[in-house]
Design an enzyme around this catalytic site. Sequence first.
Site, PDB file in Angstrom:
ATOM      1  N   HIS A 214      -9.063 -27.377  28.862  1.00  0.00           N
ATOM      2  CA  HIS A 214     -10.106 -26.337  28.946  1.00  0.00           C
ATOM      3  C   HIS A 214     -11.461 -26.933  28.636  1.00  0.00           C
ATOM      4  O   HIS A 214     -11.610 -27.750  27.733  1.00  0.00           O
ATOM      5  CB  HIS A 214      -9.808 -25.187  27.969  1.00  0.00           C
TER       6      HIS A 214
ATOM      7  N   HIS B 215     -15.053 -26.204  27.096  1.00  0.00           N
ATOM      8  CA  HIS B 215     -15.850 -25.307  26.266  1.00  0.00           C
ATOM      9  C   HIS B 215     -17.246 -25.276  26.893  1.00  0.00           C
ATOM     10  O   HIS B 215     -17.836 -26.335  27.153  1.00  0.00           O
ATOM     11  CB  HIS B 215     -15.998 -25.855  24.849  1.00  0.00           C
TER      12      HIS B 215
HETATM   13  P1  AMP Z   1      -9.501 -26.852  21.324  1.00  0.00           P
HETATM   14  O1  AMP Z   1      -9.646 -27.234  19.876  1.00  0.00           O
HETATM   15  O2  AMP Z   1     -10.455 -27.586  22.209  1.00  0.00           O
HETATM   16  O3  AMP Z   1      -8.054 -26.944  21.795  1.00  0.00           O
HETATM   17  O4  AMP Z   1      -9.970 -25.362  21.408  1.00  0.00           O
HETATM   18  C1  AMP Z   1      -9.117 -24.261  21.502  1.00  0.00           C
HETATM   19  C2  AMP Z   1     -10.024 -23.055  21.472  1.00  0.00           C
HETATM   20  O5  AMP Z   1      -9.271 -21.929  21.868  1.00  0.00           O
HETATM   21  C3  AMP Z   1     -10.600 -22.749  20.076  1.00  0.00           C
HETATM   22  O6  AMP Z   1     -12.021 -22.805  20.163  1.00  0.00           O
HETATM   23  C4  AMP Z   1     -10.078 -21.334  19.774  1.00  0.00           C
HETATM   24  O7  AMP Z   1     -11.031 -20.545  19.114  1.00  0.00           O
HETATM   25  C5  AMP Z   1      -9.761 -20.812  21.166  1.00  0.00           C
HETATM   26  N1  AMP Z   1      -8.704 -19.804  21.223  1.00  0.00           N
HETATM   27  C6  AMP Z   1      -7.462 -19.873  20.699  1.00  0.00           C
HETATM   28  N2  AMP Z   1      -6.764 -18.780  20.994  1.00  0.00           N
HETATM   29  C7  AMP Z   1      -7.565 -17.974  21.722  1.00  0.00           C
HETATM   30  C8  AMP Z   1      -7.418 -16.694  22.329  1.00  0.00           C
HETATM   31  N3  AMP Z   1      -6.291 -16.001  22.255  1.00  0.00           N
HETATM   32  N4  AMP Z   1      -8.467 -16.185  23.019  1.00  0.00           N
HETATM   33  C9  AMP Z   1      -9.625 -16.883  23.108  1.00  0.00           C
HETATM   34  N5  AMP Z   1      -9.821 -18.091  22.567  1.00  0.00           N
HETATM   35  C10 AMP Z   1      -8.817 -18.640  21.882  1.00  0.00           C
END
Ligand code: AMP
Length: 136
Positions: free
Chosen positions: A99, A101
């Site tokens: 993903h 950001h």
């Molecule tokens: P990463 O550390 O790059 O894997 O980021 C994962 C991101 O997903 C984090 O910024 C979380 O806040 C976000 N996240 C986790 N679960 C959800 C959810 N159900 N809806 C929206 N964002 C989420």
Amino acid sequence: MQECIFCKIVRGEIPSAKVYENEAVLCFLDIAPVTRGHCLVIPKKHVENILEMPSQQAGELHEAVRRVAQGMLQGLGAQGFNVGMNNFQAAGQLVMHAHWHVIPRFEGDGLQLWPQGKYDNEQEMLSIARKLSASS
Ligand code: AMP
Ligand code: ZN
């Protein structure tokens, strides 16, 4: 990918604040925003990280990132945005579904970027460049 939380969001099994979607890509708000409007842009087809991502999928994501970033400038009044992807646990990846950001930035929002360091000397810097070059 039954257990993947982002695949569940794609399938509509858990809710999300959707911002944009097309056949290949979904964009929704990060539940814990760095700044208000922080988006995640994900491929609907599960891949773990950027190394697993075929070029076509990368292109589809790129288009969606541009679109959402434009929306941040026009719709939220952001003056800029940061784009980033964490790959592998050591880099802070918590959700193993690739993903981007996309984080809207506002003048004076106070957000500090990652701290920068320095090489011991020029030799060390060139040696690291050579190692990387040989394996790239
Ligand atoms: P990463 O550390 O790059 O894997 O980021 C994962 C991101 O997903 C984090 O910024 C979380 O806040 C976000 N996240 C986790 N679960 C959800 C959810 N159900 N809806 C929206 N964002 C989420
Ligand atoms: Zn997934």
